[in-house]
Motif scaffolding. Structure first.
Motif, PDB file in Angstrom:
ATOM      1  N   TYR A 115       7.730  38.925  17.626  1.00 29.27           N
ATOM      2  CA  TYR A 115       7.911  40.124  18.458  1.00 29.27           C
ATOM      3  C   TYR A 115       7.878  41.390  17.597  1.00 29.27           C
ATOM      4  N   GLY A 116       8.593  41.372  16.471  1.00 28.16           N
ATOM      5  CA  GLY A 116       8.593  42.522  15.576  1.00 28.16           C
ATOM      6  C   GLY A 116       7.210  42.827  15.032  1.00 28.16           C
ATOM      7  N   ALA A 117       6.473  41.782  14.666  1.00 25.44           N
ATOM      8  CA  ALA A 117       5.116  41.975  14.148  1.00 25.44           C
ATOM      9  C   ALA A 117       4.203  42.595  15.200  1.00 25.44           C
ATOM     10  N   LEU A 118       4.339  42.151  16.449  1.00 22.84           N
ATOM     11  CA  LEU A 118       3.524  42.702  17.533  1.00 22.84           C
ATOM     12  C   LEU A 118       3.933  44.128  17.866  1.00 22.84           C
ATOM     13  N   GLN A 119       5.226  44.401  17.801  1.00 21.90           N
ATOM     14  CA  GLN A 119       5.701  45.774  18.028  1.00 21.90           C
ATOM     15  C   GLN A 119       5.166  46.709  16.950  1.00 21.90           C
ATOM     16  N   GLY A 120       5.026  46.185  15.734  1.00 27.11           N
ATOM     17  CA  GLY A 120       4.482  46.992  14.645  1.00 27.11           C
ATOM     18  C   GLY A 120       2.978  47.179  14.731  1.00 27.11           C
ATOM     19  N   GLY A 121       2.325  46.426  15.600  1.00 27.74           N
ATOM     20  CA  GLY A 121       0.890  46.567  15.791  1.00 27.74           C
ATOM     21  C   GLY A 121       0.054  45.957  14.684  1.00 27.74           C
ATOM     22  N   TYR A 122       0.627  45.013  13.935  1.00 28.89           N
ATOM     23  CA  TYR A 122      -0.096  44.450  12.797  1.00 28.89           C
ATOM     24  C   TYR A 122      -1.168  43.449  13.215  1.00 28.89           C
ATOM     25  N   ALA A 123      -0.970  42.757  14.306  1.00 28.56           N
ATOM     26  CA  ALA A 123      -1.921  41.730  14.765  1.00 28.56           C
ATOM     27  C   ALA A 123      -2.645  42.195  16.017  1.00 28.56           C
ATOM     28  N   ASN A 124      -3.923  41.830  16.129  1.00 30.78           N
ATOM     29  CA  ASN A 124      -4.628  42.050  17.400  1.00 30.78           C
ATOM     30  C   ASN A 124      -5.080  40.731  18.026  1.00 30.78           C
ATOM     31  N   VAL A 125      -4.772  39.612  17.333  1.00 25.75           N
ATOM     32  CA  VAL A 125      -4.998  38.279  17.887  1.00 25.75           C
ATOM     33  C   VAL A 125      -3.753  37.445  17.598  1.00 25.75           C
ATOM     34  N   LEU A 126      -3.260  36.757  18.608  1.00 25.65           N
ATOM     35  CA  LEU A 126      -2.074  35.912  18.434  1.00 25.65           C
ATOM     36  C   LEU A 126      -2.392  34.479  18.833  1.00 25.65           C
ATOM     37  N   VAL A 127      -2.021  33.539  17.964  1.00 29.62           N
ATOM     38  CA  VAL A 127      -2.108  32.114  18.283  1.00 29.62           C
ATOM     39  C   VAL A 127      -0.691  31.560  18.218  1.00 29.62           C
ATOM     40  N   THR A 128      -0.198  31.036  19.340  1.00 28.68           N
ATOM     41  CA  THR A 128       1.182  30.573  19.395  1.00 28.68           C
ATOM     42  C   THR A 128       1.293  29.382  20.350  1.00 28.68           C
ATOM     43  N   ASP A 129       2.536  28.949  20.615  1.00 27.97           N
ATOM     44  CA  ASP A 129       2.769  27.841  21.539  1.00 27.97           C
ATOM     45  C   ASP A 129       3.253  28.367  22.889  1.00 27.97           C
ATOM     46  N   HIS A 130       3.270  27.512  23.901  1.00 33.19           N
ATOM     47  CA  HIS A 130       3.567  27.995  25.254  1.00 33.19           C
ATOM     48  C   HIS A 130       5.035  28.372  25.442  1.00 33.19           C
ATOM     49  N   TYR A 131       5.948  27.751  24.706  1.00 29.48           N
ATOM     50  CA  TYR A 131       7.360  28.159  24.783  1.00 29.48           C
ATOM     51  C   TYR A 131       7.544  29.563  24.196  1.00 29.48           C
ATOM     52  N   THR A 132       6.967  29.789  23.018  1.00 26.86           N
ATOM     53  CA  THR A 132       7.064  31.095  22.374  1.00 26.86           C
ATOM     54  C   THR A 132       6.376  32.159  23.210  1.00 26.86           C
ATOM     55  N   ALA A 133       5.238  31.813  23.803  1.00 29.08           N
ATOM     56  CA  ALA A 133       4.509  32.768  24.639  1.00 29.08           C
ATOM     57  C   ALA A 133       5.385  33.258  25.787  1.00 29.08           C
ATOM     58  N   ARG A 134       6.063  32.331  26.458  1.00 31.81           N
ATOM     59  CA  ARG A 134       6.941  32.716  27.568  1.00 31.81           C
ATOM     60  C   ARG A 134       8.097  33.584  27.079  1.00 31.81           C
ATOM     61  N   ALA A 135       8.670  33.224  25.928  1.00 27.84           N
ATOM     62  CA  ALA A 135       9.783  34.001  25.372  1.00 27.84           C
ATOM     63  C   ALA A 135       9.332  35.423  25.022  1.00 27.84           C
ATOM     64  N   LEU A 136       8.133  35.562  24.492  1.00 23.37           N
ATOM     65  CA  LEU A 136       7.609  36.887  24.137  1.00 23.37           C
ATOM     66  C   LEU A 136       7.360  37.735  25.383  1.00 23.37           C
ATOM     67  N   LEU A 137       6.868  37.104  26.444  1.00 26.50           N
ATOM     68  CA  LEU A 137       6.654  37.843  27.688  1.00 26.50           C
ATOM     69  C   LEU A 137       7.986  38.281  28.299  1.00 26.50           C
ATOM     70  N   GLU A 138       8.998  37.430  28.220  1.00 24.76           N
ATOM     71  CA  GLU A 138      10.330  37.784  28.733  1.00 24.76           C
ATOM     72  C   GLU A 138      10.917  38.948  27.934  1.00 24.76           C
ATOM     73  N   LYS A 139      10.735  38.934  26.613  1.00 29.74           N
ATOM     74  CA  LYS A 139      11.250  40.028  25.783  1.00 29.74           C
ATOM     75  C   LYS A 139      10.545  41.351  26.132  1.00 29.74           C
ATOM     76  N   LYS A 140       9.246  41.262  26.363  1.00 30.74           N
ATOM     77  CA  LYS A 140       8.485  42.473  26.684  1.00 30.74           C
ATOM     78  C   LYS A 140       8.928  43.043  28.036  1.00 30.74           C
ATOM     79  N   GLN A 141       9.316  42.155  28.931  1.00 36.24           N
ATOM     80  CA  GLN A 141       9.772  42.575  30.262  1.00 36.24           C
ATOM     81  C   GLN A 141      11.253  42.926  30.285  1.00 36.24           C
ATOM     82  N   GLY A 142      11.903  42.802  29.122  1.00 33.62           N
ATOM     83  CA  GLY A 142      13.314  43.183  29.018  1.00 33.62           C
ATOM     84  C   GLY A 142      14.279  42.200  29.600  1.00 33.62           C
ATOM     85  N   ARG A 143      13.852  40.910  29.725  1.00 34.10           N
ATOM     86  CA  ARG A 143      14.743  39.915  30.296  1.00 34.10           C
ATOM     87  C   ARG A 143      15.479  39.140  29.200  1.00 34.10           C
TER      88      ARG A 143
END
Length: 316
Positions: free
Chosen positions: A288-316
């Protein structure tokens, strides 16, 4: 429908779909023939008592990937389905998905900058060999002179080099040195300077993210002072190429950063493809911190982490 018949329909459906009874077992239990059980089950579906849904995990991950890319402003995202949210299992599955992405992405004349670590090692092991022209692979950051955990710095470069018939370029210096003057002296060497410039000019970067725990190879290598270690533990959520950052992607210790040898994080954000491959329960905050910093423009991750990142972005 008559009450007695409805009762039999529901009971047959419950035994078959919920309790995994065979139709022959149901027939015996309900004291009816097997063809009658078959008719009861068909009627259960026809009357809406039973609804069958086909869950396609591949469709879910495509949606997750699309949502991730939109939420974080990425060029692309790839999501691996993992059977268990455990670090080693996650790394193996991310390694396969990231390798497939690289195989589909790398072209003639590409210059690939890579970091090191266990996730990168999994990617390297899963690459398919392609006969490409004028491809080079270069190490983005210095290594660890001593570690009880294999960092795979040499192996990663070698595997990617072999897969794409690429020329390999290593960076034979420590990740962090004790004094800025030492770093400056090393960078004056024309061979080291050439490798660092190649990393800066690479059009594709591939790296993972580390977390600031006591068993981190950077921490174990004794490259940081007690004061710096305290700052790392209290302020940092992760590190990329041995550069530590907070939850907003901001570097946490300027002096430590100045003594770090390798690509600057700002240079990663300028790449044509800046590929972050990481996942697992311990790395959500770091990603999440790396994406907030704008360092990556492509992300490869797992489906659990993907859901957690979307929840963080939505403030949940």
């Amino acid at each position: 429908m008559e009450k007695d018949k409805l009762t039999k329909v529901v009971e047959a459906a419950r035994l078959y779909y919920q309790l995994d009874y065979s139709q022959q077992e149901i027939a015996k239990r309900l004291e009816v023939s097997r063809p009658t059980v078959s008719r009861l089950l068909k009627q259960a579906k026809r009357e809406g008592i039973v609804e069958i849904k086909i869950h396609d995990p591949s469709q879910d991950v495509h949606l997750l990937a699309t949502d991730l890319a939109e939420a974080y402003g990425l060029l692309d995202a790839r999501v691996a389905i993992v059977p268990e949210f455990e670090d080693q299992i996650v790394k193996k599955h991310i390694g396969k998905i990231a390798a497939d992405y690289l195989n589909a992405t790398i072209q003639d004349n590409d210059l690939i900058g890579v970091s090191w670590g266990t996730t990168l090692n999994e990617i390297g092991k899963n690459l398919r060999h392609q006969l490409l022209k004028n491809v080079s692979v270069v190490q983005l950051n210095g290594g660890i002179s001593y570690s009880e955990t294999n960092t795979y710095a040499y192996e990663v470069i070698q595997m990617i080099g072999r897969a794409f018939h690429a020329t390999s370029h290593f960076l034979p210096v420590p990740a962090i040195v004790d004094h800025l003057l030492v770093k400056q002296t090393m960078e004056e060497d024309r061979h080291i300077r050439r490798v660092l410039d190649m990393g800066r000019n690479a059009n594709i970067a591939l790296y993972s993210v580390g977390i600031p725990t006591n068993d981190s190879v950077i921490v174990q290598a004794d490259y940081v002072s007690e004061q710096e270690l305290e700052a790392i533990h209290s302020k940092s959520v992760g590190e990329i190429c041995s550069r530590f950052f907070d939850e907003k992607g901001m570097l946490i210790h300027e002096e430590l950063n100045e003594r770090t040898i390798g690509i600057d994080l700002e240079d990663l954000s300028r790449k044509e493809k800046s590929i972050l491959a990481a996942g697992g329960p311990k790395k959500v905050e770091a990603i999440y911190g790396a994406l907030q910093g704008g360092y990556a423009n492509v992300l490869v991750t797992d489906h659990y982490t993907a859901r957690a990142l979307l929840e963080k972005k939505q403030g949940r």
